[in-house]
Write a protein that holds these residues in place. Structure first.
Motif, PDB file in Angstrom:
ATOM      1  N   ALA A 155      22.594  53.477   3.718  1.00 29.49           N
ATOM      2  CA  ALA A 155      23.141  52.905   2.489  1.00 29.49           C
ATOM      3  C   ALA A 155      24.664  52.914   2.520  1.00 29.49           C
ATOM      4  N   ALA A 156      25.266  54.003   2.997  1.00 26.97           N
ATOM      5  CA  ALA A 156      26.725  54.109   3.052  1.00 26.97           C
ATOM      6  C   ALA A 156      27.312  53.188   4.125  1.00 26.97           C
ATOM      7  N   THR A 157      26.669  53.136   5.286  1.00 24.28           N
ATOM      8  CA  THR A 157      27.199  52.341   6.400  1.00 24.28           C
ATOM      9  C   THR A 157      27.252  50.863   6.075  1.00 24.28           C
ATOM     10  N   TRP A 158      26.211  50.355   5.428  1.00 23.74           N
ATOM     11  CA  TRP A 158      26.162  48.918   5.135  1.00 23.74           C
ATOM     12  C   TRP A 158      26.379  48.619   3.647  1.00 23.74           C
ATOM     13  N   ASP A 159      26.837  49.607   2.881  1.00 24.27           N
ATOM     14  CA  ASP A 159      27.183  49.437   1.471  1.00 24.27           C
ATOM     15  C   ASP A 159      26.057  48.749   0.697  1.00 24.27           C
ATOM     16  N   LEU A 160      24.893  49.369   0.724  1.00 26.84           N
ATOM     17  CA  LEU A 160      23.700  48.773   0.116  1.00 26.84           C
ATOM     18  C   LEU A 160      23.539  49.211  -1.330  1.00 26.84           C
ATOM     19  N   PRO A 161      22.881  48.387  -2.139  1.00 30.64           N
ATOM     20  CA  PRO A 161      22.613  48.776  -3.527  1.00 30.64           C
ATOM     21  C   PRO A 161      21.795  50.064  -3.592  1.00 30.64           C
ATOM     22  N   ALA A 162      22.100  50.901  -4.573  1.00 26.72           N
ATOM     23  CA  ALA A 162      21.413  52.183  -4.725  1.00 26.72           C
ATOM     24  C   ALA A 162      19.922  52.008  -4.990  1.00 26.72           C
ATOM     25  N   SER A 163      19.535  50.854  -5.516  1.00 31.33           N
ATOM     26  CA  SER A 163      18.123  50.632  -5.850  1.00 31.33           C
ATOM     27  C   SER A 163      17.263  50.257  -4.646  1.00 31.33           C
ATOM     28  N   TRP A 164      17.887  50.010  -3.482  1.00 28.05           N
ATOM     29  CA  TRP A 164      17.130  49.642  -2.295  1.00 28.05           C
ATOM     30  C   TRP A 164      16.615  50.896  -1.607  1.00 28.05           C
ATOM     31  N   LYS A 165      15.296  50.980  -1.464  1.00 25.32           N
ATOM     32  CA  LYS A 165      14.660  52.142  -0.826  1.00 25.32           C
ATOM     33  C   LYS A 165      14.149  51.730   0.554  1.00 25.32           C
ATOM     34  N   LEU A 166      14.639  52.392   1.590  1.00 28.30           N
ATOM     35  CA  LEU A 166      14.250  52.081   2.967  1.00 28.30           C
ATOM     36  C   LEU A 166      12.785  52.446   3.200  1.00 28.30           C
ATOM     37  N   ARG A 167      12.027  51.491   3.770  1.00 27.90           N
ATOM     38  CA  ARG A 167      10.601  51.714   3.980  1.00 27.90           C
ATOM     39  C   ARG A 167      10.202  51.687   5.455  1.00 27.90           C
ATOM     40  N   ALA A 168      10.877  50.897   6.290  1.00 22.25           N
ATOM     41  CA  ALA A 168      10.493  50.796   7.706  1.00 22.25           C
ATOM     42  C   ALA A 168      11.598  50.105   8.489  1.00 22.25           C
ATOM     43  N   GLN A 169      11.501  50.226   9.806  1.00 23.19           N
ATOM     44  CA  GLN A 169      12.458  49.599  10.703  1.00 23.19           C
ATOM     45  C   GLN A 169      11.684  48.886  11.815  1.00 23.19           C
ATOM     46  N   LEU A 170      12.124  47.679  12.172  1.00 18.92           N
ATOM     47  CA  LEU A 170      11.463  46.890  13.203  1.00 18.92           C
ATOM     48  C   LEU A 170      12.481  46.513  14.284  1.00 18.92           C
ATOM     49  N   PRO A 171      12.598  47.336  15.344  1.00 16.70           N
ATOM     50  CA  PRO A 171      13.452  46.922  16.457  1.00 16.70           C
ATOM     51  C   PRO A 171      12.782  45.772  17.201  1.00 16.70           C
ATOM     52  N   PHE A 172      13.588  44.781  17.616  1.00 19.89           N
ATOM     53  CA  PHE A 172      13.002  43.621  18.281  1.00 19.89           C
ATOM     54  C   PHE A 172      13.897  43.166  19.431  1.00 19.89           C
ATOM     55  N   GLY A 173      13.296  42.425  20.349  1.00 19.08           N
ATOM     56  CA  GLY A 173      14.045  41.900  21.485  1.00 19.08           C
ATOM     57  C   GLY A 173      13.110  41.255  22.487  1.00 19.08           C
ATOM     58  N   SER A 174      13.633  41.056  23.686  1.00 21.68           N
ATOM     59  CA  SER A 174      12.809  40.453  24.736  1.00 21.68           C
ATOM     60  C   SER A 174      11.753  41.452  25.197  1.00 21.68           C
ATOM     61  N   ASN A 175      10.622  40.919  25.619  1.00 20.52           N
ATOM     62  CA  ASN A 175       9.533  41.743  26.153  1.00 20.52           C
ATOM     63  C   ASN A 175       9.861  42.099  27.602  1.00 20.52           C
ATOM     64  N   GLU A 176      10.207  43.342  27.831  1.00 20.07           N
ATOM     65  CA  GLU A 176      10.598  43.777  29.169  1.00 20.07           C
ATOM     66  C   GLU A 176       9.456  44.467  29.916  1.00 20.07           C
ATOM     67  N   ALA A 177       8.289  44.507  29.324  1.00 18.70           N
ATOM     68  CA  ALA A 177       7.098  45.059  29.970  1.00 18.70           C
ATOM     69  C   ALA A 177       5.875  44.346  29.423  1.00 18.70           C
ATOM     70  N   GLN A 178       4.795  44.415  30.186  1.00 14.47           N
ATOM     71  CA  GLN A 178       3.524  43.831  29.755  1.00 14.47           C
ATOM     72  C   GLN A 178       3.064  44.525  28.470  1.00 14.47           C
ATOM     73  N   LEU A 179       2.591  43.753  27.521  1.00 11.00           N
ATOM     74  CA  LEU A 179       2.053  44.339  26.290  1.00 11.00           C
ATOM     75  C   LEU A 179       0.715  44.999  26.582  1.00 11.00           C
ATOM     76  N   ALA A 180       0.509  46.169  26.003  1.00  6.50           N
ATOM     77  CA  ALA A 180      -0.728  46.908  26.229  1.00  6.50           C
ATOM     78  C   ALA A 180      -1.883  46.254  25.472  1.00  6.50           C
ATOM     79  N   GLU A 181      -3.063  46.368  26.037  1.00  5.99           N
ATOM     80  CA  GLU A 181      -4.264  45.903  25.331  1.00  5.99           C
ATOM     81  C   GLU A 181      -4.505  46.813  24.134  1.00  5.99           C
ATOM     82  N   LYS A 182      -4.944  46.228  23.059  1.00  2.00           N
ATOM     83  CA  LYS A 182      -5.238  47.016  21.864  1.00  2.00           C
ATOM     84  C   LYS A 182      -6.705  47.421  21.888  1.00  2.00           C
TER      85      LYS A 182
END
Length: 195
Positions: A155-182
């Motif tokens: 919140a401090a780093t990106w000066d976010l509104p106090a009412s915003w509650k962090l719930r999850a993070q999704l790092p994304f990018g190129s697939n550098e390995a084969q995706l595992a079977e589910k």
């Protein structure tokens, strides 16, 4: 849509290259969140979309927070995992705006206790919508949860509104390995059909 869901897997080997331009990636993330359903059409989901240096800054905050609580002997493994997330092209930080939830609770007191629960449904749908949309264009991702460990620093780093509650993070990018079977548990433990 089911074909798109079949493409979505956790990818931990991320790279900086994207198969589409950054501007298009940003547009797809925004549109996926915009189109995700929410109770009472509350549209309570919020997102901070970080690319490059800004994404790495987020994962540095996570690493420093974990350094305090993870035993020194275990920290190299933790550091490697966080470094894998930081190696991607970007990160989506998912939030829920608590002021929207409060307004709905006041406006519809009969359902007041349910709005925080329904807000969690909304963020889950937004997360799945973004993850699936990215997977459809060949972008790898994984869903992470380092909140509330880093909430105040984010919140401090990106000066976010106090009412915003962090719930999850999704790092994304190129697939550098084969995706595992589910793998899946047996349907008999999961589903009941009647009629």
């Amino acid at each position: 849509m089911l074909d798109n869901l079949l493409k979505r897997r956790s990818q931990y080997a991320l790279g900086e290259s994207l198969p589409i331009p950054k501007k298009e990636t940003d547009r797809l993330i925004r549109e996926a969140i915009r189109q995700a359903p929410s109770s009472f059409n509350s549209q309570s989901s919020r997102a901070v979309i970080l690319f490059g240096k800004e994404s790495r800054k987020f994962w540095h905050l996570v690493e420093e927070a974990l350094r305090i609580i993870v035993p020194k002997t275990d920290f190299p493994k933790t550091q490697k995992r966080i470094g894998g997330f930081a190696a991607g092209a970007g990160t989506v930080l998912f939030f829920e705006d608590q002021s929207v939830i409060g307004e709905l609770q006041e406006k519809f007191p009969l359902y007041a206790e349910n709005f925080p629960i329904w807000s969690e449904h909304s963020t889950g749908m937004a997360q799945l919508a973004v993850w699936t949309t990215l997977a459809d264009v060949g972008i790898g991702a994984s869903l992470q949860h380092y909140n509330p460990l880093v909430d105040d620093k984010v919140a401090a780093t990106w000066d976010l509104p106090a009412s915003w509650k962090l719930r999850a993070q999704l790092p994304f990018g190129s697939n550098e390995a084969q995706l595992a079977e589910k793998t899946f548990i047996d349907d008999s433990h999961r589903f009941l059909t009647f009629g």
